[in-house]
Motif scaffolding. Structure first.
Motif, PDB file in Angstrom:
ATOM      1  N   UNK A  41      68.617  46.878  32.491  1.00 61.15           N
ATOM      2  CA  UNK A  41      67.768  46.128  33.405  1.00 61.15           C
ATOM      3  C   UNK A  41      66.293  46.342  33.177  1.00 61.15           C
ATOM      4  N   UNK A  42      65.925  47.219  32.225  1.00 60.58           N
ATOM      5  CA  UNK A  42      64.508  47.331  31.872  1.00 60.58           C
ATOM      6  C   UNK A  42      64.013  46.033  31.255  1.00 60.58           C
ATOM      7  N   UNK A  43      64.905  45.263  30.668  1.00 62.51           N
ATOM      8  CA  UNK A  43      64.531  44.037  29.999  1.00 62.51           C
ATOM      9  C   UNK A  43      64.804  42.862  30.922  1.00 62.51           C
ATOM     10  N   UNK A  66      65.266  38.302  27.293  1.00 60.59           N
ATOM     11  CA  UNK A  66      66.487  37.923  26.595  1.00 60.59           C
ATOM     12  C   UNK A  66      66.453  36.452  26.194  1.00 60.59           C
ATOM     13  N   UNK A  67      65.941  35.613  27.073  1.00 58.79           N
ATOM     14  CA  UNK A  67      65.896  34.182  26.774  1.00 58.79           C
ATOM     15  C   UNK A  67      64.970  33.905  25.605  1.00 58.79           C
ATOM     16  N   UNK A  78      65.887  32.425  21.948  1.00 57.50           N
ATOM     17  CA  UNK A  78      65.284  31.194  21.456  1.00 57.50           C
ATOM     18  C   UNK A  78      64.650  31.381  20.080  1.00 57.50           C
ATOM     19  N   UNK A  79      64.127  32.593  19.818  1.00 57.24           N
ATOM     20  CA  UNK A  79      63.472  32.861  18.540  1.00 57.24           C
ATOM     21  C   UNK A  79      64.451  33.229  17.438  1.00 57.24           C
ATOM     22  N   UNK A  80      65.702  33.485  17.779  1.00 59.95           N
ATOM     23  CA  UNK A  80      66.677  33.945  16.785  1.00 59.95           C
ATOM     24  C   UNK A  80      67.092  32.804  15.871  1.00 59.95           C
ATOM     25  N   UNK A 125      70.950  29.440  31.060  1.00 57.39           N
ATOM     26  CA  UNK A 125      70.527  29.275  29.668  1.00 57.39           C
ATOM     27  C   UNK A 125      71.288  30.214  28.733  1.00 57.39           C
ATOM     28  N   UNK A 126      71.464  31.439  29.152  1.00 56.99           N
ATOM     29  CA  UNK A 126      72.174  32.404  28.317  1.00 56.99           C
ATOM     30  C   UNK A 126      73.661  32.097  28.261  1.00 56.99           C
TER      31      UNK A 126
END
Length: 471
Positions: A216-218, A223-224, A228-230, A256-257
């Motif tokens: 939950x630090x992130x 994550x989104x 998207x950049x991957x 979205x995820x």
């Protein structure tokens, strides 16, 4: 004079445990490990300070130059006076005499002489728990002398003096111990700077975030953005399984995820086994989210038809997720309720849990799929799903009070988790009237009288009375 024959000669002293024995013509001394054990085992009480007597005098050491011009033992013209001062310190009769030898011979004092003086001080105080006031002043003077000169000590002498000062009872927050501790820290090698963490983006950044123990630090946006950049080749089954587990574990109903997982499952259909698919499908059922991806259900039906006989437990897990979404495929139900499949799972280690899942699937078929005409789970294989009073005529009421705790919902929302929604849906289809008790309302009640009044109002709203006659 020659010794008469048969008369035993004088025995050589037996070395203590841990001592190093020397050959003919050589002296022996305790090993460093033995010295350290004795030093660390001594206590601050005067009775245990006598243990310091077992430690031999510290030999002069020269790990670096000092302002007094230390020279190695046995070399140079000052070796004799240095050793002579050490013997004088070892034979001192009082703390005052120790201080005089150190103060009157500044040109002969070396760093190790202070540790010799502290050790001799411990021996002198061993039988005198409360030294007279004049000796207290002497101890303070000796402490100040060590404080002034400790910047020139080598690390070994600092360690010895620090241990002895603590053993002699000098306070840990006093000036002597603080000064020695400060010098010890200054001698320590500097800590290397932490390695620079590369800026991870795309699939690498997503995997690094999901592999962190503190998920939950992130935030979700991290994550989104990483997703998207991957690049497509960076989104491996391992990364997507981590993402699915993260969403399910923390009850994150992030469309979205979840849509990204559904699209990945459809694109990689032929490359995924049912054991991987069960992990990718898990968050959809748990979070009560049916994806918008049109090929999601046809893809799963094809995977179930292909993999059902290979991994029975994974097959049932996939069906359980689809059951929570009210999307049970008839073809897969025909297979898992077939006698061959049931006989096969009966001899596996997962027999009990699979039977429980099949019992729940059978209940769902009975309550939610009236048009199903295929095989069902035999009664002798069924496991009770609901408590006995809910499925017998002994139940007198009813209404069913449904306690809705905070963790029964997806995080930051009012959507019930799939398992809770399935339970309430089945109870309603069985003819029960549900009375939800939201956690916000229950937490606002103060004491038993308020709670009874709250429940009475809830029942009266359904036309029921509070008490035995009201059920």
């Amino acid at each position: 004079m020659r010794r008469p024959r048969g008369e035993p000669g004088p025995r050589a002293p037996r070395p203590t445990e841990g001592a190093t024995c020397a050959g003919p013509g050589e002296s022996w001394s305790p090993s460093p490990n033995s010295m350290l054990r004795v030093l660390l085992s001594a206590q601050t009480s005067p009775a245990r300070l006598s243990g310091l007597l077992l430690i031999p005098p510290v030999q002069p050491c020269c790990l670096g130059p000092s302002k007094w011009g230390d020279r190695p033992v046995g070399g140079g013209p000052s070796a004799g006076p240095v050793q002579g001062l050490q013997r004088l310190l070892e034979q001192a009769k009082s703390p005052g005499e120790l201080l005089r030898w150190l103060g009157q011979n500044p040109s002969k004092v070396r760093a190790h002489h202070y540790s010799v003086a502290l050790r001799r001080l411990g021996q002198l105080l061993g039988s005198r728990p409360r030294p007279p006031p004049v000796e207290q002043v002497t101890l303070q003077d000796l402490s100040q002398l060590i404080i002034r000169n400790c910047p020139s000590f080598d690390i070994h002498t600092i360690h010895v003096c620090l241990h002895l000062a603590v053993l002699l009872g000098f306070p840990s927050d006093g000036p002597l111990v603080c000064a020695l501790e400060q010098e010890r820290r200054l001698r320590l090698p500097p800590k290397p700077p932490p390695p620079l963490q590369p800026l991870l983006r795309g699939g690498q950044g997503l995997e690094a975030a999901l592999s962190c123990p503190r998920f939950l630090r992130y935030p979700r946006q991290h994550l989104i953005s990483s997703l998207a950049e991957a690049r497509p080749e960076e989104l491996t089954p391992h990364v997507m399984v981590l993402l699915a587990q993260h969403l399910a574990r923390h009850r994150l109903r992030e469309p979205q995820l979840l849509e990204a997982i559904a699209h990945f499952l459809v694109v990689q259909e032929t490359q995924l086994s049912s054991k991987v698919v069960q992990k990718l499908v898990l968050p959809f059922g748990r979070l009560n989210y049916l994806p918008l991806e049109q090929q999601f259900m046809p893809c799963l039906e094809r995977i179930l038809a292909r993999e059902a006989g290979v991994a029975p437990l994974a097959t049932v897990n996939i069906l359980m997720s689809l059951c929570q979404l009210r999307c049970l495929p008839f073809r897969a139900l025909h297979f898992v309720f077939s006698p061959g499949f049931i006989n096969y799972i009966s001899g596996t280690p997962h027999a009990l849990i699979v039977r429980r899942y099949l019992s729940l699937l059978d209940t769902a078929v009975e309550l939610e799929l009236p048009g199903y005409r295929g095989p069902r789970l035999p009664r002798r294989q069924q496991v009770p799903i609901f408590p006995q009073p809910l499925i017998t005529d002994r139940a007198r009421c009813k209404v069913v009070l449904v306690l809705r705790e905070r963790w029964h919902f997806c995080r930051d929302g009012r959507v019930l988790l799939g398992s809770r929604a399935l339970r309430e849906r089945h109870l309603g289809l069985m003819g029960y009237q549900l009375l939800p008790l939201p956690f916000e309302e229950l937490e606002s009640q103060r004491g038993l009288p308020q709670l009874k009044s709250y429940l009475r109002q809830k029942l009266q709203a359904l036309g029921l009375r509070w008490g035995p006659e009201g059920g």
